[in-house]
Design a protein around this motif. Structure first.
Motif, PDB file in Angstrom:
ATOM      1  N   SER A  56     -22.779 -14.861 -20.412  1.00 39.52           N
ATOM      2  CA  SER A  56     -23.089 -15.564 -21.653  1.00 39.52           C
ATOM      3  C   SER A  56     -24.407 -15.064 -22.247  1.00 39.52           C
ATOM      4  N   TRP A  57     -24.514 -13.744 -22.373  1.00 45.91           N
ATOM      5  CA  TRP A  57     -25.625 -13.073 -23.050  1.00 45.91           C
ATOM      6  C   TRP A  57     -26.986 -13.271 -22.377  1.00 45.91           C
ATOM      7  N   ALA A  58     -26.975 -13.298 -21.046  1.00 40.96           N
ATOM      8  CA  ALA A  58     -28.219 -13.389 -20.277  1.00 40.96           C
ATOM      9  C   ALA A  58     -27.938 -12.980 -18.836  1.00 40.96           C
ATOM     10  N   ASN A  74     -46.729  -4.046  -1.267  1.00 36.91           N
ATOM     11  CA  ASN A  74     -47.216  -2.720  -1.675  1.00 36.91           C
ATOM     12  C   ASN A  74     -46.791  -2.361  -3.095  1.00 36.91           C
ATOM     13  N   TYR A  75     -46.549  -3.379  -3.914  1.00 40.54           N
ATOM     14  CA  TYR A  75     -46.228  -3.095  -5.318  1.00 40.54           C
ATOM     15  C   TYR A  75     -47.469  -2.568  -6.025  1.00 40.54           C
ATOM     16  N   GLN A  76     -47.330  -1.379  -6.618  1.00 41.30           N
ATOM     17  CA  GLN A  76     -48.437  -0.739  -7.320  1.00 41.30           C
ATOM     18  C   GLN A  76     -47.962  -0.184  -8.663  1.00 41.30           C
ATOM     19  N   GLY A  77     -47.088  -0.922  -9.298  1.00 42.17           N
ATOM     20  CA  GLY A  77     -46.579  -0.481 -10.594  1.00 42.17           C
ATOM     21  C   GLY A  77     -45.495   0.565 -10.495  1.00 42.17           C
ATOM     22  N   GLN A  78     -44.768   0.605  -9.374  1.00 38.74           N
ATOM     23  CA  GLN A  78     -43.681   1.572  -9.226  1.00 38.74           C
ATOM     24  C   GLN A  78     -42.657   1.419 -10.354  1.00 38.74           C
ATOM     25  N   TYR A  79     -41.965   2.505 -10.624  1.00 36.90           N
ATOM     26  CA  TYR A  79     -40.973   2.538 -11.700  1.00 36.90           C
ATOM     27  C   TYR A  79     -39.890   1.492 -11.436  1.00 36.90           C
ATOM     28  N   LEU A  80     -39.702   0.590 -12.399  1.00 38.15           N
ATOM     29  CA  LEU A  80     -38.750  -0.508 -12.255  1.00 38.15           C
ATOM     30  C   LEU A  80     -37.806  -0.508 -13.452  1.00 38.15           C
ATOM     31  N   PHE A  81     -36.520  -0.646 -13.177  1.00 32.58           N
ATOM     32  CA  PHE A  81     -35.517  -0.596 -14.241  1.00 32.58           C
ATOM     33  C   PHE A  81     -34.414  -1.620 -13.990  1.00 32.58           C
ATOM     34  N   PHE A  82     -33.635  -1.890 -15.029  1.00 27.95           N
ATOM     35  CA  PHE A  82     -32.431  -2.703 -14.859  1.00 27.95           C
ATOM     36  C   PHE A  82     -31.268  -2.049 -15.589  1.00 27.95           C
ATOM     37  N   VAL A  83     -30.079  -2.261 -15.064  1.00 30.65           N
ATOM     38  CA  VAL A  83     -28.844  -1.833 -15.715  1.00 30.65           C
ATOM     39  C   VAL A  83     -27.891  -3.015 -15.669  1.00 30.65           C
ATOM     40  N   CYS A  84     -27.393  -3.425 -16.819  1.00 28.83           N
ATOM     41  CA  CYS A  84     -26.474  -4.562 -16.852  1.00 28.83           C
ATOM     42  C   CYS A  84     -25.125  -4.136 -17.425  1.00 28.83           C
ATOM     43  N   SER A  85     -24.075  -4.704 -16.877  1.00 26.48           N
ATOM     44  CA  SER A  85     -22.726  -4.441 -17.373  1.00 26.48           C
ATOM     45  C   SER A  85     -22.330  -5.555 -18.329  1.00 26.48           C
ATOM     46  N   ILE A  90     -25.363  -7.817 -25.186  1.00 16.67           N
ATOM     47  CA  ILE A  90     -26.118  -8.559 -24.174  1.00 16.67           C
ATOM     48  C   ILE A  90     -27.121  -9.552 -24.753  1.00 16.67           C
ATOM     49  N   GLY A  91     -27.138  -9.731 -26.070  1.00 16.29           N
ATOM     50  CA  GLY A  91     -28.079 -10.681 -26.648  1.00 16.29           C
ATOM     51  C   GLY A  91     -29.520 -10.319 -26.308  1.00 16.29           C
ATOM     52  N   LYS A 170     -27.025 -16.587 -29.335  1.00 20.26           N
ATOM     53  CA  LYS A 170     -26.219 -16.343 -28.135  1.00 20.26           C
ATOM     54  C   LYS A 170     -27.006 -16.627 -26.853  1.00 20.26           C
ATOM     55  N   THR A 171     -28.241 -16.117 -26.789  1.00 18.99           N
ATOM     56  CA  THR A 171     -29.015 -16.226 -25.549  1.00 18.99           C
ATOM     57  C   THR A 171     -29.798 -17.525 -25.443  1.00 18.99           C
ATOM     58  N   ARG A 172     -30.382 -17.974 -26.539  1.00 20.56           N
ATOM     59  CA  ARG A 172     -31.263 -19.143 -26.478  1.00 20.56           C
ATOM     60  C   ARG A 172     -30.539 -20.469 -26.677  1.00 20.56           C
ATOM     61  N   ILE A 173     -29.349 -20.436 -27.275  1.00 18.55           N
ATOM     62  CA  ILE A 173     -28.623 -21.683 -27.523  1.00 18.55           C
ATOM     63  C   ILE A 173     -27.331 -21.756 -26.705  1.00 18.55           C
ATOM     64  N   ILE A 174     -26.482 -20.724 -26.821  1.00 22.87           N
ATOM     65  CA  ILE A 174     -25.199 -20.758 -26.117  1.00 22.87           C
ATOM     66  C   ILE A 174     -25.383 -20.623 -24.610  1.00 22.87           C
ATOM     67  N   ASN A 175     -26.271 -19.720 -24.169  1.00 20.79           N
ATOM     68  CA  ASN A 175     -26.435 -19.504 -22.730  1.00 20.79           C
ATOM     69  C   ASN A 175     -26.888 -20.752 -21.975  1.00 20.79           C
ATOM     70  N   PRO A 176     -27.885 -21.511 -22.460  1.00 20.16           N
ATOM     71  CA  PRO A 176     -28.244 -22.747 -21.746  1.00 20.16           C
ATOM     72  C   PRO A 176     -27.082 -23.733 -21.649  1.00 20.16           C
ATOM     73  N   LEU A 177     -26.262 -23.793 -22.691  1.00 21.89           N
ATOM     74  CA  LEU A 177     -25.087 -24.663 -22.646  1.00 21.89           C
ATOM     75  C   LEU A 177     -24.085 -24.157 -21.618  1.00 21.89           C
TER      76      LEU A 177
END
Length: 255
Positions: A56-58, A74-85, A90-91, A170-177
């Motif tokens: 639901s767009w989140a 030991n987090y020191q700003g290592q490269y961080l990414f996300f991939v979503c299907s 995706i709102g 989509k994300t701020r109204i429908i997703n919480p519902l």
């Protein structure tokens, strides 16, 4: 390391491709939550990835809960990414995900959305894709993952996320519902076609299904991934009247 969540296999397939190409360990989020060990030790040049479907767009609530609970030693700003299907768009998922990271003091360097076959069937008018469209999406996703892997290999700071129309609504109204009213498992039931094969029980990523007298019984810990519905070989699993006449889909590379 790459953390992932998947119900019907789309995000698992993506995570597998990324893990193989990036040579990063693959970690299934529900297993970590069950184990309770939320501490992860990072190497200096290690990449950190998150792979998940769009609900639901989140991001799914289970993913956001995991981020809140986990720690990166030991987090020191290592490269961080996300991939979503996603089935289409995706709102404001990028905003939601980056805020969750910022509350931990972590920075997201890149994010991508990959269009995959649709599997959400509970909303009115929502159904799985036609076989032709499903095959086209799967074929296109291969090239898209190759491009994403190249960008991640170079540690590019880029975002290619399809927000779509009216993303705020989509994300701020429908997703919480959705999270409040659509996450309940109480409407699941099985028709007389059920043969007690236990595939629904085995497919549940959070072990929310138990077999009693040869029939599945749903507990309260449901993520609304619909794996139990889609994986049923008899199409016996239903959700109220909303799934009547709807199609079924499970990533062909995962089952």
């Amino acid at each position: 390391m790459i953390f992932y969540f998947s119900g019907t296999g789309n995000s698992k397939w993506i995570a597998d491709q990324l893990s193989s190409n990036q040579q990063e360990d693959l970690i299934f989020i529900p297993e970590v939550l069950k184990d309770g060990n939320m501490e992860f030790c990072l190497e200096k040049d290690e990449k950190i990835g998150f792979v998940f479907p769009i609900y639901s767009w989140a991001p799914p609530e289970i993913v956001l809960h995991f981020i809140k609970q986990m720690s990166l030693e030991n987090y020191q700003g290592q490269y961080l990414f996300f991939v979503c299907s996603c089935g289409d768009d995706i709102g404001l998922t990028q905003q939601v995900f980056m805020k969750a990271l910022s509350l931990k003091g972590w920075k997201c360097h890149a994010g991508f959305s990959v269009i995959m076959p649709n599997n959400y069937v509970l909303f009115p008018g929502f159904d799985v894709d036609s076989k032709e469209l499903e095959e086209k999406k799967l074929e296109n996703a291969i090239g898209e993952l190759n491009r994403i892997n190249e960008l991640i290999n170079r540690k590019e700071a880029v975002f290619f996320c399809k927000e779509g129309s009216i993303p705020y609504i989509k994300t701020r109204i429908i997703n919480p519902l959705f999270n409040r009213f659509q996450m309940s498992p109480k409407n699941f039931w099985t028709t007389d076609k059920c043969i007690g094969c236990k595939r629904c029980e085995k497919s549940c990523p959070v072990d929310n299904i138990l077999m009693q007298d040869g029939r599945p019984v749903w507990g309260r810990n449901c993520t609304s991934c619909l794996a139990c519905y889609h994986v049923c070989p008899q199409q016996a699993v239903q959700y109220g009247k909303r799934t009547k006449g709807k199609g079924h889909y499970f990533n062909p590379n995962q089952y």
